[in-house]
Design a protein around this motif. Structure first.
Motif, mmCIF file in Angstrom:
data_model
loop_
_atom_site.group_PDB
_atom_site.id
_atom_site.type_symbol
_atom_site.label_atom_id
_atom_site.label_comp_id
_atom_site.label_asym_id
_atom_site.label_seq_id
_atom_site.Cartn_x
_atom_site.Cartn_y
_atom_site.Cartn_z
ATOM 1 N N ILE A 186 -13.092 59.382 36.564
ATOM 2 C CA ILE A 186 -12.982 58.281 35.616
ATOM 3 C C ILE A 186 -12.521 58.751 34.230
ATOM 4 O O ILE A 186 -11.835 58.029 33.513
ATOM 5 C CB ILE A 186 -14.338 57.528 35.495
ATOM 6 N N THR A 187 -12.884 59.982 33.832
ATOM 7 C CA THR A 187 -12.467 60.502 32.523
ATOM 8 C C THR A 187 -11.237 61.397 32.606
ATOM 9 O O THR A 187 -10.758 61.884 31.574
ATOM 10 C CB THR A 187 -13.611 61.305 31.865
ATOM 11 N N GLU A 231 -18.152 58.724 27.899
ATOM 12 C CA GLU A 231 -18.066 58.209 29.266
ATOM 13 C C GLU A 231 -18.873 56.923 29.433
ATOM 14 O O GLU A 231 -18.570 56.088 30.293
ATOM 15 C CB GLU A 231 -18.557 59.268 30.257
ATOM 16 N N PHE A 248 -17.211 53.394 29.755
ATOM 17 C CA PHE A 248 -16.485 52.918 30.924
ATOM 18 C C PHE A 248 -17.335 51.951 31.735
ATOM 19 O O PHE A 248 -18.482 52.246 32.086
ATOM 20 C CB PHE A 248 -16.050 54.092 31.810
ATOM 21 N N ASP A 297 -13.166 49.703 34.807
ATOM 22 C CA ASP A 297 -12.571 51.036 34.686
ATOM 23 C C ASP A 297 -12.774 51.850 35.962
ATOM 24 O O ASP A 297 -11.866 52.541 36.425
ATOM 25 C CB ASP A 297 -13.180 51.787 33.494
ATOM 26 N N HIS A 298 -13.980 51.758 36.511
ATOM 27 C CA HIS A 298 -14.275 52.499 37.747
ATOM 28 C C HIS A 298 -13.459 51.950 38.920
ATOM 29 O O HIS A 298 -12.985 52.720 39.772
ATOM 30 C CB HIS A 298 -15.766 52.437 38.058
ATOM 31 N N LYS A 324 -10.519 50.522 38.660
ATOM 32 C CA LYS A 324 -9.136 50.946 38.442
ATOM 33 C C LYS A 324 -8.952 52.394 38.892
ATOM 34 O O LYS A 324 -7.942 52.729 39.526
ATOM 35 C CB LYS A 324 -8.753 50.816 36.971
ATOM 36 N N GLN A 325 -9.916 53.265 38.573
ATOM 37 C CA GLN A 325 -9.829 54.664 38.993
ATOM 38 C C GLN A 325 -9.827 54.765 40.513
ATOM 39 O O GLN A 325 -9.034 55.511 41.103
ATOM 40 C CB GLN A 325 -10.997 55.466 38.405
#
Length: 261
Positions: free
Chosen positions: A46-47, A220, A223, A227-228, A230-231
Protein backbone atom coordinates in the motif's frame (compact mmCIF):
# COMPACT_ATOMS: atom_id res chain seq x y z
CA UNK A 1 -17.76 -9.95 -26.87
CA UNK A 2 -16.67 -6.37 -27.47
CA UNK A 3 -16.55 -5.68 -23.73
CA UNK A 4 -14.57 -8.85 -23.02
CA UNK A 5 -12.15 -8.12 -25.83
CA UNK A 6 -11.70 -4.55 -24.63
CA UNK A 7 -11.00 -5.75 -21.09
CA UNK A 8 -8.34 -8.17 -22.34
CA UNK A 9 -6.67 -5.45 -24.41
CA UNK A 10 -6.76 -2.99 -21.50
CA UNK A 11 -5.26 -5.47 -19.04
CA UNK A 12 -2.59 -6.76 -21.38
CA UNK A 13 -1.53 -3.31 -22.61
CA UNK A 14 -0.87 -2.11 -19.07
CA UNK A 15 0.89 -5.33 -18.09
CA UNK A 16 3.06 -5.30 -21.23
CA UNK A 17 4.47 -1.86 -20.39
CA UNK A 18 5.32 -2.88 -16.83
CA UNK A 19 6.75 -6.23 -17.92
CA UNK A 20 8.88 -4.51 -20.57
CA UNK A 21 10.38 -2.19 -17.95
CA UNK A 22 11.05 -5.13 -15.63
CA UNK A 23 12.51 -7.08 -18.54
CA UNK A 24 15.06 -4.34 -19.23
CA UNK A 25 16.12 -4.37 -15.58
CA UNK A 26 16.19 -8.16 -15.59
CA UNK A 27 18.61 -8.22 -18.52
CA UNK A 28 21.27 -6.60 -16.32
CA UNK A 29 20.51 -8.91 -13.43
CA UNK A 30 20.38 -12.16 -15.40
CA UNK A 31 16.71 -12.61 -14.49
CA UNK A 32 13.72 -13.38 -16.71
CA UNK A 33 10.71 -11.11 -17.01
CA UNK A 34 8.68 -13.71 -15.10
CA UNK A 35 11.18 -13.70 -12.23
CA UNK A 36 11.22 -9.89 -12.12
CA UNK A 37 7.42 -9.77 -12.19
CA UNK A 38 7.19 -12.17 -9.24
CA UNK A 39 9.78 -10.10 -7.37
CA UNK A 40 7.84 -6.88 -7.99
CA UNK A 41 4.55 -8.41 -6.86
CA UNK A 42 6.20 -9.75 -3.70
CA UNK A 43 7.59 -6.28 -2.92
CA UNK A 44 4.71 -3.92 -3.70
CA UNK A 45 2.33 -2.85 -0.93
CA UNK A 46 0.00 0.00 0.00
CA UNK A 47 2.92 2.41 0.65
CA UNK A 48 5.06 1.11 -2.22
CA UNK A 49 3.00 1.15 -5.44
CA UNK A 50 3.90 -1.19 -8.27
CA UNK A 51 5.12 1.53 -10.64
CA UNK A 52 7.39 2.88 -7.91
CA UNK A 53 8.76 -0.61 -7.24
CA UNK A 54 9.63 -0.98 -10.92
CA UNK A 55 11.34 2.42 -11.03
CA UNK A 56 13.28 1.78 -7.81
CA UNK A 57 14.48 -1.65 -8.97
CA UNK A 58 15.76 -0.05 -12.16
CA UNK A 59 17.53 2.84 -10.39
CA UNK A 60 19.35 0.53 -7.99
CA UNK A 61 20.34 -1.79 -10.83
CA UNK A 62 21.70 1.13 -12.84
CA UNK A 63 23.57 2.25 -9.72
CA UNK A 64 25.46 -1.04 -9.73
CA UNK A 65 23.51 -3.42 -7.51
CA UNK A 66 23.26 -6.98 -8.84
CA UNK A 67 21.80 -9.12 -6.04
CA UNK A 68 18.00 -9.19 -6.29
CA UNK A 69 17.78 -9.95 -2.57
CA UNK A 70 19.79 -6.82 -1.76
CA UNK A 71 17.86 -4.77 -4.32
CA UNK A 72 14.56 -5.71 -2.65
CA UNK A 73 15.91 -4.93 0.84
CA UNK A 74 17.33 -1.58 -0.29
CA UNK A 75 14.15 -0.73 -2.18
CA UNK A 76 12.15 -1.36 0.98
CA UNK A 77 14.53 0.87 2.95
CA UNK A 78 13.98 3.72 0.50
CA UNK A 79 10.24 3.01 0.56
CA UNK A 80 10.17 3.32 4.35
CA UNK A 81 12.11 6.60 4.14
CA UNK A 82 9.88 7.90 1.36
CA UNK A 83 6.72 6.98 3.25
CA UNK A 84 8.03 8.70 6.38
CA UNK A 85 8.89 11.88 4.50
CA UNK A 86 6.09 11.86 1.91
CA UNK A 87 8.02 10.95 -1.25
CA UNK A 88 8.14 7.97 -3.63
CA UNK A 89 10.88 5.42 -2.94
CA UNK A 90 12.37 5.96 -6.39
CA UNK A 91 12.73 9.69 -5.69
CA UNK A 92 14.50 8.94 -2.41
CA UNK A 93 16.84 6.53 -4.17
CA UNK A 94 17.58 8.98 -6.96
CA UNK A 95 18.24 11.76 -4.43
CA UNK A 96 20.42 9.81 -2.02
CA UNK A 97 22.50 7.53 -4.24
CA UNK A 98 25.06 10.37 -4.74
CA UNK A 99 25.24 10.86 -0.95
CA UNK A 100 25.93 7.18 -0.34
CA UNK A 101 28.60 7.30 -3.02
CA UNK A 102 30.15 10.40 -1.43
CA UNK A 103 30.61 8.57 1.88
CA UNK A 104 31.60 5.32 0.16
CA UNK A 105 28.62 3.52 1.71
CA UNK A 106 27.34 0.47 -0.21
CA UNK A 107 23.70 0.84 -1.21
CA UNK A 108 22.94 -2.52 0.39
CA UNK A 109 23.55 -0.79 3.75
CA UNK A 110 20.98 1.97 3.09
CA UNK A 111 18.67 0.69 5.82
CA UNK A 112 21.36 1.56 8.40
CA UNK A 113 21.13 5.25 7.48
CA UNK A 114 17.47 6.03 6.78
CA UNK A 115 16.94 7.14 10.38
CA UNK A 116 19.79 9.64 9.99
CA UNK A 117 18.12 11.22 6.96
CA UNK A 118 14.71 11.24 8.61
CA UNK A 119 16.27 13.00 11.60
CA UNK A 120 17.81 15.60 9.28
CA UNK A 121 14.54 16.37 7.50
CA UNK A 122 12.45 16.46 10.68
CA UNK A 123 14.88 18.71 12.56
CA UNK A 124 15.93 21.22 9.90
CA UNK A 125 14.51 22.89 6.79
CA UNK A 126 17.38 21.56 4.69
CA UNK A 127 16.20 20.03 1.43
CA UNK A 128 17.42 16.44 1.18
CA UNK A 129 18.42 16.85 -2.47
CA UNK A 130 20.46 19.96 -1.61
CA UNK A 131 22.22 18.01 1.12
CA UNK A 132 22.94 15.08 -1.20
CA UNK A 133 24.25 17.34 -3.97
CA UNK A 134 26.44 19.16 -1.45
CA UNK A 135 28.12 16.07 -0.01
CA UNK A 136 28.54 14.61 -3.48
CA UNK A 137 30.37 17.78 -4.56
CA UNK A 138 32.48 17.77 -1.39
CA UNK A 139 33.28 14.04 -1.38
CA UNK A 140 37.11 14.51 -1.53
CA UNK A 141 37.08 17.03 1.33
CA UNK A 142 34.77 14.89 3.46
CA UNK A 143 37.04 11.92 2.94
CA UNK A 144 40.15 13.91 3.92
CA UNK A 145 38.41 15.22 7.06
CA UNK A 146 37.16 11.68 7.79
CA UNK A 147 33.67 13.10 8.33
CA UNK A 148 30.92 10.50 8.65
CA UNK A 149 27.40 10.85 7.29
CA UNK A 150 26.08 11.20 10.85
CA UNK A 151 28.62 13.95 11.59
CA UNK A 152 27.68 15.82 8.43
CA UNK A 153 24.02 15.72 9.46
CA UNK A 154 25.01 16.75 12.98
CA UNK A 155 26.67 19.85 11.54
CA UNK A 156 23.52 20.70 9.58
CA UNK A 157 21.37 20.35 12.70
CA UNK A 158 23.80 22.39 14.80
CA UNK A 159 23.66 25.15 12.19
CA UNK A 160 19.86 24.98 12.20
CA UNK A 161 19.84 25.56 15.96
CA UNK A 162 21.99 28.63 15.35
CA UNK A 163 19.38 29.95 12.95
CA UNK A 164 21.18 28.93 9.76
CA UNK A 165 18.61 26.94 7.84
CA UNK A 166 17.84 25.55 4.39
CA UNK A 167 20.01 26.65 1.49
CA UNK A 168 22.00 28.99 3.72
CA UNK A 169 23.16 26.01 5.78
CA UNK A 170 24.35 24.04 2.76
CA UNK A 171 26.16 27.10 1.40
CA UNK A 172 27.94 27.68 4.71
CA UNK A 173 28.86 23.99 4.96
CA UNK A 174 30.27 23.97 1.44
CA UNK A 175 32.23 27.18 1.96
CA UNK A 176 33.75 26.01 5.26
CA UNK A 177 34.65 22.56 3.91
CA UNK A 178 36.37 24.06 0.89
CA UNK A 179 38.36 26.56 2.97
CA UNK A 180 39.33 24.00 5.63
CA UNK A 181 41.48 22.07 3.12
CA UNK A 182 40.98 18.79 4.93
CA UNK A 183 41.37 20.10 8.49
CA UNK A 184 38.23 19.10 10.39
CA UNK A 185 39.02 21.43 13.30
CA UNK A 186 39.29 24.37 10.90
CA UNK A 187 36.02 23.24 9.30
CA UNK A 188 34.18 23.29 12.61
CA UNK A 189 35.77 26.60 13.63
CA UNK A 190 34.69 28.25 10.37
CA UNK A 191 31.10 27.34 11.22
CA UNK A 192 31.35 28.52 14.81
CA UNK A 193 31.16 24.96 16.13
CA UNK A 194 33.35 22.77 18.32
CA UNK A 195 34.10 19.08 18.07
CA UNK A 196 32.24 18.51 21.35
CA UNK A 197 29.11 20.20 20.00
CA UNK A 198 29.18 18.07 16.87
CA UNK A 199 29.75 14.94 18.96
CA UNK A 200 26.66 15.76 21.04
CA UNK A 201 24.46 16.16 17.97
CA UNK A 202 25.96 13.01 16.43
CA UNK A 203 25.13 10.97 19.54
CA UNK A 204 21.53 12.21 19.40
CA UNK A 205 21.24 11.23 15.74
CA UNK A 206 22.68 7.77 16.36
CA UNK A 207 20.20 7.20 19.18
CA UNK A 208 17.22 7.86 16.90
CA UNK A 209 16.78 4.20 15.93
CA UNK A 210 13.31 3.49 14.56
CA UNK A 211 12.34 7.09 13.88
CA UNK A 212 11.74 6.37 10.18
CA UNK A 213 9.40 3.49 10.96
CA UNK A 214 7.47 5.64 13.43
CA UNK A 215 6.88 8.38 10.87
CA UNK A 216 6.11 5.81 8.15
CA UNK A 217 3.47 4.17 10.33
CA UNK A 218 1.92 7.57 11.04
CA UNK A 219 1.73 8.27 7.31
CA UNK A 220 0.34 4.81 6.55
CA UNK A 221 -2.56 5.43 8.91
CA UNK A 222 -4.03 7.84 6.35
CA UNK A 223 -4.75 5.05 3.87
CA UNK A 224 -8.37 3.92 3.86
CA UNK A 225 -10.34 1.07 2.35
CA UNK A 226 -10.41 2.67 -1.12
CA UNK A 227 -6.61 2.92 -1.14
CA UNK A 228 -6.25 -0.72 -0.14
CA UNK A 229 -8.74 -1.78 -2.81
CA UNK A 230 -6.85 0.21 -5.44
CA UNK A 231 -3.58 -1.47 -4.42
CA UNK A 232 -5.21 -4.90 -4.58
CA UNK A 233 -6.65 -4.05 -8.02
CA UNK A 234 -3.25 -2.91 -9.32
CA UNK A 235 -1.63 -6.15 -8.19
CA UNK A 236 -4.45 -8.31 -9.54
CA UNK A 237 -4.67 -6.53 -12.90
CA UNK A 238 -0.90 -6.78 -13.40
CA UNK A 239 -0.87 -10.50 -12.57
CA UNK A 240 -3.93 -11.28 -14.72
CA UNK A 241 -2.85 -8.96 -17.53
CA UNK A 242 0.52 -10.71 -17.66
CA UNK A 243 -1.16 -14.12 -17.80
CA UNK A 244 -3.44 -12.90 -20.63
CA UNK A 245 -0.62 -11.43 -22.75
CA UNK A 246 -0.65 -14.44 -25.13
CA UNK A 247 -4.32 -13.59 -25.82
CA UNK A 248 -3.62 -9.95 -26.64
CA UNK A 249 -4.32 -10.48 -30.36
CA UNK A 250 -7.48 -12.41 -29.59
CA UNK A 251 -8.73 -9.52 -27.45
CA UNK A 252 -8.26 -7.11 -30.33
CA UNK A 253 -10.15 -9.41 -32.70
CA UNK A 254 -13.00 -9.85 -30.21
CA UNK A 255 -13.26 -6.08 -29.85
CA UNK A 256 -13.38 -5.59 -33.61
CA UNK A 257 -15.85 -8.42 -34.33
CA UNK A 258 -18.16 -7.74 -31.40
CA UNK A 259 -20.42 -5.23 -33.20
CA UNK A 260 -20.63 -7.46 -36.29
CA UNK A 261 -21.54 -10.59 -34.40
Amino acid sequence: MTAAGGAIVLLTDSAKKTNAALGVTGLQLGKTSDEMRDLALETTNITFPLDDVVDTFDLLTRAGMRSTEEIVATSNAFSDLGTALGYPASEMADTLIPAFNAFDIPLKDASDYVDTFTHLVRNTTVDLSDYANMVNYLAPQLDTMNLSVEESVAVMEALADKGIQGGAATREFRKAATQAEGDVSAFYAALGLTADEVATYTAEIKSADGITQEFAEAQEAQFGMVDHLKQAWDEWSFAIGSALEPLDGVGAVMTALGPII
